[in-house]
Motif scaffolding. Structure first.
Motif: not given
Length: 399
Positions: A37-52
């Motif tokens: 429930i913690v938003l990954p603010l100002d981060k780039i999530l690596t991998g598939d966008c749907v799963e992210a």
């Protein structure tokens, strides 16, 4: 994100063109649930966008900007009249086996983005004639409500070298709310109008494509990303449909334009990207970007967000006296202020809006901007008094 591959990389096999499988079962561990429930603010999530996006808390972002693959369907190389090669978009992430495959891809990522959007969040999707009509139909099928289509007219488009078509000089953005029932979405109408010579902002925008020092390039001088969008375009979008502190989600983060602009304008971003070359370039770009002074991007409250004030309150506060004559800007109509806050037009009594409409023979009128009065030789709009009343009220509340 769903894109895969970059110039020189062979990762096409990682792309799921039929969409991801069923979402994983929720974690039973309490710590894992808390982490989710913690938003990954100002981060780039690596991998598939749907799963992210599925891993983000539901209803957690304020704005989505999406620059998905356009499915350009390029066949063979494109050359100029002098036979030099055009640096066109021929990366693996823009290739799909069929329109049906592209439609499935679009449906999956839009569904995941919609889940992450707050009830009053909105989404901008940009595309060309190759894909934007398919995207628009799927948006509507999924329950989004289209607010506008916006034409980005390019100041410096690439010519049509073969001379068989019109020069493709624009791209289209679709702006949509999460549903037809979303009425309180952010639209900074007054700020946009003030920056546009006090005229309503139109749905045709004129910007150059990304060139010069803004264009990211590698050590050999080649474009880092073939479809890098100009920061001016993203700044217009973020200033129009978000507020400082809002969270902007970009499922196709690419070279990080959304993140850089969000940082400048005091917004948070969440980016999804799977290509390591783009991720590295985006991180370096954002790290080198500084925020501008807060006063330069803070959004004044729109009229709909301001505290309602009754005209009677101005009379009760002795800001305007009973018996004062009000008139329109050209002094064609006149009415008198009553002690109860109503206006009198001859024998007819009514609100500032009703009397303004009757005086003009119109069905409706904004009495606040229509009526004026004289004070020490100066013409004053009663809406100015309303502004003063609000400021006094704020001061009293803070005391």
């Amino acid at each position: 994100m769903f894109r895969a591959g970059s110039a020189g990389s062979k990762v096409q096999k990682l792309v799921s063109r039929t969409g991801p499988g069923p979402a994983s079962r929720p974690e039973t561990d309490g710590k894992a649930r808390l982490a989710q429930i913690v938003l990954p603010l100002d981060k780039i999530l690596t991998g598939d966008c749907v799963e992210a996006m599925r891993a983000l808390p539901e209803a957690s972002v304020d704005l989505v900007f999406a620059d998905p693959p356009y499915n350009l369907q390029l066949e063979g190389g494109l050359t100029r009249p002098d036979q030099s090669q055009v640096d066109a978009v021929d990366d693996d992430w823009d290739k799909f086996a069929s329109f049906a495959d592209y439609d499935r891809f679009t449906r999956y990522w839009l569904t995941a983005a919609r889940r992450a959007m707050k009830p009053d969040a909105t989404i901008f999707v940009i595309g060309s004639y190759h894909n934007i009509f398919r995207v628009g139909a799927i948006l509507q099928d999924l329950g989004f409500w289209i607010l506008n289509d916006i034409v980005w007219r390019k100041a410096n488009p690439m010519p049509n070298f073969r001379g068989r078509r019109f020069t493709n000089a624009h791209e289209t953005l679709i702006w949509a709310s999460k549903s037809a029932s979303a009425k309180n979405y952010t639209f900074n109408y007054e700020a946009l109008k003030a920056g546009n010579e006090d005229r309503q902002m139109r749905s045709d925008w004129f910007f150059p494509i990304c060139t010069g020092a803004e264009r990211l390039k590698d050590e050999a001088g080649r474009k880092t990303h073939p479809t890098q969008k100009p920061e001016a375009l993203l700044a217009r979008i973020l200033m129009a449909a978000s507020r400082p502190g809002d969270v902007v989600l970009d499922p196709f983060f690419g070279s990080g334009t959304t993140g850089a602009v969000a940082k400048k304008l005091g917004r948070h971003f969440i980016g999804c990207e799977r290509d390591p070359i783009y991720i590295e370039a985006a991180r370096a770009r954002i790290a080198a970007t500084g925020p501008i002074h807060g006063g330069a991007f803070s959004t004044p409250p729109g009229k709909r967000q301001e505290t309602r004030v009754a005209f009677a309150s101005l009379v009760e506060a002795a800001m305007i006296a009973p018996g004062t004559l009000l008139f329109d800007e050209k002094r064609r109509h006149q009415a008198m202020v009553r002690a109860d806050g109503a206006l009198a037009l001859g024998d007819i009594v009514g609100s500032i809006h009703k009397i303004g409409a009757l005086a003009q023979g119109l069905p409706a009128c904004n009495g606040w901007t229509f009526w004026h009065f004289d004070c020490e030789g100066e013409r004053i709009c009663i809406d100015d008094l309303r502004g003063q009343y609000r400021e006094i009220a704020k001061t009293c509340q803070g005391a």
